[in-house]
Structure formats: C-alpha cells, structure tokens
Write a protein that holds these residues in place. Structure first.
Motif, PDB file in Angstrom:
ATOM      1  N   ASP A  18       0.827  -1.215   0.000  1.00  0.00           N
ATOM      2  CA  ASP A  18       0.000   0.000   0.000  1.00  0.00           C
ATOM      3  C   ASP A  18       0.858   1.260   0.000  1.00  0.00           C
ATOM      4  O   ASP A  18       0.588   2.201  -0.731  1.00  0.00           O
ATOM      5  CB  ASP A  18      -0.882   0.039   1.257  1.00  0.00           C
ATOM      6  N   TYR A  19       1.883   1.263   0.841  1.00  0.00           N
ATOM      7  CA  TYR A  19       2.726   2.458   0.921  1.00  0.00           C
ATOM      8  C   TYR A  19       3.467   2.661  -0.401  1.00  0.00           C
ATOM      9  O   TYR A  19       3.665   3.790  -0.833  1.00  0.00           O
ATOM     10  CB  TYR A  19       3.741   2.347   2.062  1.00  0.00           C
ATOM     11  N   ASN A  43       2.339   1.753  -3.287  1.00  0.00           N
ATOM     12  CA  ASN A  43       1.343   2.255  -4.239  1.00  0.00           C
ATOM     13  C   ASN A  43       1.110   3.745  -4.052  1.00  0.00           C
ATOM     14  O   ASN A  43       1.018   4.488  -5.033  1.00  0.00           O
ATOM     15  CB  ASN A  43       0.017   1.512  -4.053  1.00  0.00           C
ATOM     16  N   VAL A  44       0.997   4.171  -2.792  1.00  0.00           N
ATOM     17  CA  VAL A  44       0.809   5.594  -2.518  1.00  0.00           C
ATOM     18  C   VAL A  44       1.957   6.385  -3.124  1.00  0.00           C
ATOM     19  O   VAL A  44       1.752   7.371  -3.827  1.00  0.00           O
ATOM     20  CB  VAL A  44       0.722   5.848  -0.997  1.00  0.00           C
ATOM     21  N   ALA A  58       3.828   5.577  -5.551  1.00  0.00           N
ATOM     22  CA  ALA A  58       3.781   5.525  -7.012  1.00  0.00           C
ATOM     23  C   ALA A  58       2.750   6.514  -7.550  1.00  0.00           C
ATOM     24  O   ALA A  58       3.002   7.222  -8.527  1.00  0.00           O
ATOM     25  CB  ALA A  58       3.449   4.111  -7.469  1.00  0.00           C
ATOM     26  N   VAL A  59       1.593   6.581  -6.904  1.00  0.00           N
ATOM     27  CA  VAL A  59       0.542   7.494  -7.378  1.00  0.00           C
ATOM     28  C   VAL A  59       0.993   8.943  -7.208  1.00  0.00           C
ATOM     29  O   VAL A  59       0.793   9.778  -8.082  1.00  0.00           O
ATOM     30  CB  VAL A  59      -0.780   7.236  -6.620  1.00  0.00           C
ATOM     31  N   VAL A  60       1.627   9.233  -6.092  1.00  0.00           N
ATOM     32  CA  VAL A  60       2.101  10.587  -5.841  1.00  0.00           C
ATOM     33  C   VAL A  60       3.344  10.897  -6.679  1.00  0.00           C
ATOM     34  O   VAL A  60       3.707  12.049  -6.849  1.00  0.00           O
ATOM     35  CB  VAL A  60       2.381  10.755  -4.326  1.00  0.00           C
ATOM     36  N   GLN A  61       3.960   9.861  -7.225  1.00  0.00           N
ATOM     37  CA  GLN A  61       5.176   9.973  -8.038  1.00  0.00           C
ATOM     38  C   GLN A  61       6.355  10.531  -7.252  1.00  0.00           C
ATOM     39  O   GLN A  61       6.987  11.503  -7.661  1.00  0.00           O
ATOM     40  CB  GLN A  61       4.910  10.836  -9.278  1.00  0.00           C
ATOM     41  N   LEU A  62       6.643   9.916  -6.120  1.00  0.00           N
ATOM     42  CA  LEU A  62       7.855  10.262  -5.388  1.00  0.00           C
ATOM     43  C   LEU A  62       9.053   9.761  -6.176  1.00  0.00           C
ATOM     44  O   LEU A  62       9.008   8.672  -6.752  1.00  0.00           O
ATOM     45  CB  LEU A  62       7.848   9.606  -4.001  1.00  0.00           C
ATOM     46  N   ASN A  63      10.135  10.551  -6.205  1.00  0.00           N
ATOM     47  CA  ASN A  63      11.343  10.044  -6.855  1.00  0.00           C
ATOM     48  C   ASN A  63      12.075   9.128  -5.875  1.00  0.00           C
ATOM     49  O   ASN A  63      11.735   9.097  -4.691  1.00  0.00           O
ATOM     50  CB  ASN A  63      12.206  11.208  -7.366  1.00  0.00           C
ATOM     51  N   GLU A 123      13.154  10.667  -2.552  1.00  0.00           N
ATOM     52  CA  GLU A 123      12.011  10.978  -1.690  1.00  0.00           C
ATOM     53  C   GLU A 123      11.402   9.703  -1.137  1.00  0.00           C
ATOM     54  O   GLU A 123      10.989   9.646   0.019  1.00  0.00           O
ATOM     55  CB  GLU A 123      10.942  11.746  -2.481  1.00  0.00           C
ATOM     56  N   LYS A 167      11.092   9.449   2.709  1.00  0.00           N
ATOM     57  CA  LYS A 167       9.738   9.672   3.212  1.00  0.00           C
ATOM     58  C   LYS A 167       8.962   8.386   3.471  1.00  0.00           C
ATOM     59  O   LYS A 167       8.014   8.386   4.254  1.00  0.00           O
ATOM     60  CB  LYS A 167       8.949  10.539   2.229  1.00  0.00           C
ATOM     61  N   ILE A 168       9.321   7.304   2.791  1.00  0.00           N
ATOM     62  CA  ILE A 168       8.578   6.050   2.987  1.00  0.00           C
ATOM     63  C   ILE A 168       9.456   4.986   3.641  1.00  0.00           C
ATOM     64  O   ILE A 168       9.129   4.447   4.693  1.00  0.00           O
ATOM     65  CB  ILE A 168       8.021   5.514   1.652  1.00  0.00           C
ATOM     66  N   ALA A 178       9.109   3.745   7.468  1.00  0.00           N
ATOM     67  CA  ALA A 178       8.378   2.479   7.521  1.00  0.00           C
ATOM     68  C   ALA A 178       9.245   1.377   8.120  1.00  0.00           C
ATOM     69  O   ALA A 178       8.752   0.502   8.827  1.00  0.00           O
ATOM     70  CB  ALA A 178       7.904   2.083   6.125  1.00  0.00           C
ATOM     71  N   LEU A 222      -0.739   0.939 -11.737  1.00  0.00           N
ATOM     72  CA  LEU A 222       0.040   0.172 -10.755  1.00  0.00           C
ATOM     73  C   LEU A 222       0.351  -1.227 -11.279  1.00  0.00           C
ATOM     74  O   LEU A 222       1.312  -1.857 -10.858  1.00  0.00           O
ATOM     75  CB  LEU A 222      -0.721   0.080  -9.432  1.00  0.00           C
ATOM     76  N   PRO A 280       1.710   4.934 -12.988  1.00  0.00           N
ATOM     77  CA  PRO A 280       0.868   5.627 -12.009  1.00  0.00           C
ATOM     78  C   PRO A 280       1.148   7.125 -12.001  1.00  0.00           C
ATOM     79  O   PRO A 280       2.256   7.558 -12.322  1.00  0.00           O
ATOM     80  CB  PRO A 280       1.266   4.997 -10.676  1.00  0.00           C
ATOM     81  N   GLY A 281       0.157   7.889 -11.651  1.00  0.00           N
ATOM     82  CA  GLY A 281       0.352   9.332 -11.581  1.00  0.00           C
ATOM     83  C   GLY A 281      -0.802   9.992 -10.877  1.00  0.00           C
ATOM     84  O   GLY A 281      -1.865   9.405 -10.717  1.00  0.00           O
ATOM     85  N   PRO A 282      -0.588  11.245 -10.438  1.00  0.00           N
ATOM     86  CA  PRO A 282      -1.608  11.955  -9.671  1.00  0.00           C
ATOM     87  C   PRO A 282      -2.851  12.319 -10.489  1.00  0.00           C
ATOM     88  O   PRO A 282      -3.865  12.701  -9.903  1.00  0.00           O
ATOM     89  CB  PRO A 282      -0.881  13.216  -9.187  1.00  0.00           C
ATOM     90  N   PHE A 303      -7.575   4.058  -1.653  1.00  0.00           N
ATOM     91  CA  PHE A 303      -7.364   2.623  -1.442  1.00  0.00           C
ATOM     92  C   PHE A 303      -8.360   2.065  -0.442  1.00  0.00           C
ATOM     93  O   PHE A 303      -8.853   2.784   0.432  1.00  0.00           O
ATOM     94  CB  PHE A 303      -5.943   2.375  -0.951  1.00  0.00           C
ATOM     95  N   SER A 316      -4.643   3.307   3.527  1.00  0.00           N
ATOM     96  CA  SER A 316      -3.230   3.490   3.190  1.00  0.00           C
ATOM     97  C   SER A 316      -2.674   4.856   3.561  1.00  0.00           C
ATOM     98  O   SER A 316      -1.889   5.432   2.815  1.00  0.00           O
ATOM     99  CB  SER A 316      -2.996   3.270   1.697  1.00  0.00           C
ATOM    100  N   LEU A 337      -0.103   7.072   5.695  1.00  0.00           N
ATOM    101  CA  LEU A 337       1.194   6.770   6.278  1.00  0.00           C
ATOM    102  C   LEU A 337       1.120   7.069   7.773  1.00  0.00           C
ATOM    103  O   LEU A 337       0.860   8.196   8.172  1.00  0.00           O
ATOM    104  CB  LEU A 337       2.282   7.614   5.607  1.00  0.00           C
ATOM    105  N   TRP A 351       3.133   7.465  10.173  1.00  0.00           N
ATOM    106  CA  TRP A 351       4.072   8.350  10.871  1.00  0.00           C
ATOM    107  C   TRP A 351       3.830   9.821  10.503  1.00  0.00           C
ATOM    108  O   TRP A 351       4.481  10.699  11.036  1.00  0.00           O
ATOM    109  CB  TRP A 351       5.523   7.961  10.559  1.00  0.00           C
ATOM    110  N   LYS A 389       3.965  17.469  -4.172  1.00  0.00           N
ATOM    111  CA  LYS A 389       4.530  16.937  -5.414  1.00  0.00           C
ATOM    112  C   LYS A 389       3.809  17.514  -6.631  1.00  0.00           C
ATOM    113  O   LYS A 389       4.424  17.944  -7.599  1.00  0.00           O
ATOM    114  CB  LYS A 389       4.399  15.402  -5.440  1.00  0.00           C
ATOM    115  N   MET A 401      -5.038  16.148  -5.133  1.00  0.00           N
ATOM    116  CA  MET A 401      -4.128  16.049  -6.280  1.00  0.00           C
ATOM    117  C   MET A 401      -4.819  16.521  -7.557  1.00  0.00           C
ATOM    118  O   MET A 401      -4.230  16.458  -8.626  1.00  0.00           O
ATOM    119  CB  MET A 401      -3.644  14.605  -6.426  1.00  0.00           C
TER     120      MET A 401
END
Lengths: 313, 264
Positions: free
Chosen positions: A210-211, A213-214, A216-221, A224, A228-229, A233, B57, B75-77, B83, B87, B89, B91, B104, B155
């Motif tokens: 799940d993390y 996937n999140v 990937a959707v947000v497109q972290l490089n 990051e 951040k993950i 985690a 995904l 995948p993209g915003p 989910f 999902s 985070l 922390w 982002k 987003m």
C-alpha cells in the motif's frame, strides 16, 4: 452503605490486573486507597496528591532492586570475608579502589590514567566502529531488502560471515591495518554490522505494498521514496538491529582491547589481572555493565522518539 | 461524444512459473467527463486488477488505457486512488498525509502558503480540518477513509479511482461516507471510477454500473444505466421504482446468471 462498598469492590477487581502488570505489588494498596477519591470527587486531584502519587510509583520501582542489591552485597560479603578467599569481599573492593572511584580523571602518562580516560577511549572506538556499522548496515540492508538479486547474491555471504566470532577478525585486521586502533574499530564494525543489515533488510522487505502504491501514485522520486517512505516504515526494524548492534559492540570492545593493549577499559582489566588487582577488575566490570546498559537505553530511547507513530497503526 | 477515459481491449494474464491465468479478457469501456461509473462483480473476478491497470500500478498484457486520448501506463496523480484500507502513512499527521501529494503535484504551480491553504481546503471538504494534527492511529476508520479521499482529491485528479473505498467500514459509517462522496461528486463534478461489491452502493452512487462476469477470463457482462435524477436521497430511493428496478437487474446478473462458484 452497601452501594458504595459494592462500587469500590467493583473498581478494585477491574483495575487489579492492569495495575499488576504495570507497577509492582506496592502500588495496589495505593490504588484501592485512591479509588474513593476518584469516584466521589469529579474534580482533579490536588497537586500535592499528584506528587505523592509520582513519588510512590517511583519508590515502587526503585525500592525492590535496591533491596535485592543490598542482599546480594551482604551474601557476597559473608562468603568472601573468610580468610583465604580467592575473591575480595565488597568492603575490600571499595577500600582498594577508593582512589580510582574518587578520582577518575588523573593522568600520569602512558596507561596509568583514571578510569574516565580508559572508558572514554573505549567509547570512542565504539563510536567510530558503530557509526560506520550503522551507515553501512542501513545502506546494505536497504539494498538487500529492495533488490531480489542483491539479496540472492549477498544473503548467503552475510549468513556465513555473521557467525564468525568478533575476535577471530582481530588478527586479520591487525595484519591489514598494522595498527591497534583501526583494528579495534574494524572489529567493532564487523561485529555490529550484521544485525543492522539483516534487520534493515527485513524492515524494507516488509514495507506494505500500500505504501509503495501511494508513493507511485504521488510519483515520489527514489530519493524521496527512501527518506519519506522507506526510512520511517522500516525504522522499527532498523532500531531493533541498531540496538542489538550497540550491545555487540560493547561486548566486543573489551575483548579486543585486552589483545591490542593501550588505553581502554579492556586493557585496564587485563592489566589489573596481570598485577593481581582483583578489586580493580570488579570495579571495571561494574562500570562496563553500567555503560553497556546506558548505551542500550540510549539507542532504545532514540528509537522510541524516531519511530513514534510508526509502530502503532 | 469524445471519450474522456477509455479502456481499450484490455487483457491481463498473470504468469507464475509455467502456469498462466487469464484474469481479464477484452475489457472495453469508455467513461465521459464527470461520470460516476461503478464496477461490480464477485470477489476474485479481477475488478481490483482492472482498477490497478487504470491506475497504472499494474500493466495490462494487451490493450491499454487512454485518458484524454493519451495513453497512460504508469501511475500518476492524474488518476488518484482511494485505497480500500485507506493506506495513510502512520508516521505522518492527517495534514502531512494530504500535503505529501499536494507538494509533489503543485511544486511549481503553487506557493507554499497556497499549498497549505489547498490542503486545508480539501480537508474541510471531507470535514476533517479539525483533526489535521492527529495521526492516523488516533482517528476512526471512517475518518481515515475521509482523509484518504481528501488526499486523492487534493491532487486534482482527472479521474478519481475508488477501490472498494467503503468495504472496511461498518454499515452506518459507510452510509454516511457514501453521502459525503455523493455530495462531493455533485459539487466538484469529478469523473469517478469505483470498484464495489455492494449492490445498493453501486445503484445509489453511479450513473452507470459495469457488471463483470466471474473469472478466470472475466469480461464485462452487462452495463446498466441508472436513470435516477441527482441529487439522490437515500431514504426517498428506498421506495423509488426506478431504483428498485436497477437493483433488481444487478442482483439478477450477480446471483442468477453469474452466481459465484467457489473454486474447487
């Protein structure tokens, strides 16, 4: 009168199991005594009461170990006071090491220094070796956790290398570095790096899909994603490794220093044995134990702060 | 009319060792802008796989997804996902969870204060602004899902993908959240693709219901238009003949023609 007493009994029976695990037996009478106050007045307890409560709880924690320690000292004293005993009783230990205890900062040159200098030399070696192990361990652990190929390639190697006892590395590192100081640091490093690698790798592998996937959707490089993950985690696992690592470092340093000589608590102990100063050995062991305990608590505390929120979901 | 989102001849085959399983076969679907489409089917029919393909995904074996006539395969915003199990985070605070995406997506187009205001705006859309400094472990399941929706909305996606968003919630919370999503759809006009296995939910929320046959090789069995005027009211619909008819149609499809067969 029957109503309140029933209430009271109810409160007692409900709170008993919880209190028992939390504090020790001393706290239970206090809980029953406090119950009427809590149930009858809805207002907050006065400040003096709060302090008294804290003092009582602290006493409940501190008093039992103090009693046990006192008892052990008495037994030790009784056993070792006989003439011809091979080990000194506590009273003699204290008398012999008075100077060392009262003045840990003297420096007569060479290895004739106060205990503070020996301990700080050892701690310094541990700091270098352990920091290196933490950086390399988390780096390699991340690689192994993230890449199936890295895991297949490196894991068997790690599994074999990690079983090698710390001191077995010492001759090899002496041959490589031709100097005691880096060799000791290397032994610390090689001892503490394995649990850090293995736990970090497990932590990274257990990051929920799940993390990912999140991210990937947000497109972290990748950077990051790492900061951040991955780090947050896997932090609980990493700190498990780091905590085991610091314990092993401190175990290894004493043994390594006995062999490399120079300033350090390990050689201090060896030197005391060679000069038959048994009391000094006992004092040194006491310090080694206390510092090992503090180091462990330090890493555990740091882990608690860093992983706040991560563990509970 | 031009298709906004187009699922074009999608096949999906999973290969494990020498065994291959065809999960989805020849899925074709076009969705217009602002439409609310639900995909319903028995568990294991590959509807979540289909959503993951739209989200990027998972890759499709054949065929592809077109969004405004452009193929999307990562995948993209622009296709934000809510989910099933929120999902969030653990922390990060509620605020930080939403901000992660906002920072982002709007890194160049919005200033720091604008991004902050945008996060708060989206949290208030789902009535969660009051809990902005709480951590996910400190809020209820329904609240977590609200934050998940806020994160996706913030987003500014072209298509909002909901993967059984209410599946893990109790019935009362679920109804409450369904109403919220309906109101948001009414207000913002998002294009929404939702996966569900709840017939009432599908009829209540959707403009069209896509019914999938059982896997393996699941395909679209039937597409049902829901001709009910919006805004829809849960209580009034309970006795509405149009609603009951739609419900009947979906139930017949799921339990008569394509009843669930337990894999032997």
């Amino acid at each position: 009168m029957r109503g309140p007493s029933f209430d009271h009994g109810d409160f007692h029976s409900m709170s008993m199991p919880a209190m028992k695990t939390e504090v020790s037996a001393v706290a239970i009478p206090q809980a029953t005594a406090a119950a009427p106050i809590v149930t009858m007045t809805p207002k907050r307890a006065p400040r003096a009461d709060t302090y008294a409560k804290i003092a009582k709880e602290t006493a409940a924690r501190v008093v039992p170990p103090l009693i046990v320690i006192a008892l052990l000292l008495v037994v030790w004293e009784l056993i070792c006071r006989r003439a011809g005993s091979s080990l000194p009783p506590p009273s003699k230990v204290f008398k012999d090491t008075r100077e060392l205890i009262l003045d840990p900062f003297f420096d007569n040159g060479g290895i004739d220094k106060g205990l503070f200098w020996h301990l700080s030399a050892s701690l310094q070696r541990v700091a270098y070796g352990y920091s290196l192990a933490a950086i390399v361990g988390i780096g390699l652990g991340t690689l192994v956790g993230q890449s199936v190929w890295a895991m297949r390639g490196l894991d068997p190697l790690f599994q074999v290398l990690r079983t090698i006892p710390p001191l077995a590395w010492l001759p090899l590192s002496l041959a490589a570095f031709r100097d005691g100081q880096p060799s000791a640091i290397f032994v610390i490093f090689i001892t503490s790096v394995w649990p850090i690698i293995i736990n970090t790798a497990v932590g990274i592998r257990n990051i929920p899909q799940d993390y990912r996937n999140v991210a990937a959707v947000v497109q972290l490089n990748p950077l990051e994603f790492f900061t951040k993950i991955m780090i947050p985690a896997a932090a609980p696992y990493m700190f498990t490794g780091l905590r085991i690592g610091i314990g092993l470092s401190w175990l290894a340093i004493v043994a390594a220093e006995m062999l490399i000589g120079g300033v350090g608590i390990g050689f201090f102990i060896w030197d005391a044995w060679n000069s038959s100063h048994i009391s000094e050995i006992i004092l040194a062991l006491f310090y080694v134990g206390i510092i090992g305990f503090v180091l462990d608590r330090l890493i555990a505390g740091l882990g608690k702060v860093v992983t706040r929120g991560t563990a509970a979901n | 009319m031009q298709a906004y989102l187009k699922l074009d001849h999608i096949d999906k085959t999973f290969t494990r060792g020498s065994a291959t399983t065809e999960v989805l076969k020849d899925i074709n679907l076009t969705i217009e802008k602002g439409e609310y489409v639900s995909i319903i089917g028995h568990s294991g029919c590959g509807k979540s796989t289909l959503l993951n393909i739209v989200a990027g995904l998972t890759g499709a074996t054949n065929g592809g997804v077109l969004l405004e006539n452009r193929e999307v395969n990562a995948p993209g915003p622009d296709r934000a996902v809510v989910f099933q199990n929120h999902s969030l985070l653990p922390w990060l605070t509620v605020y930080e969870n939403v901000k992660l995406g906002v920072d982002k997506v709007f890194a160049r187009t919005k200033s720091r204060t604008e991004r902050d205001a945008w996060v708060m705006h989206n949290l208030s859309l789902v009535q969660m602004a009051h809990a902005k400094d709480k951590r996910p472990s400190e809020i209820s399941g329904g609240m977590k899902q609200r934050v998940g929706i806020a994160r996706a909305l913030a987003m500014e996606p072209k298509v909002l993908l909901l993967d059984e968003p209410f599946g893990a919630l109790d019935a009362l919370t679920r109804a409450h959240l369904q109403d919220s999503v309906m109101a948001l759809h009414q207000k913002l006009g998002n294009t929404i693709l939702m996966i569900t296995h709840d017939v009432d939910e599908a009829v209540l929320l959707s403009d069209r219901i896509v019914m999938m046959t059982n896997g393996p090789s699941a395909r679209i069995g039937e597409v049902l238009e829901v001709p009910l005027a919006r805004p829809r009211k849960r209580l009034e619909l309970a006795t509405n003949p149009g609603y009951l008819k739609c419900r009947q149609r979906v139930l017949e499809f799921l339990y008569e023609r394509h009843s669930f067969v337990e894999a032997a």
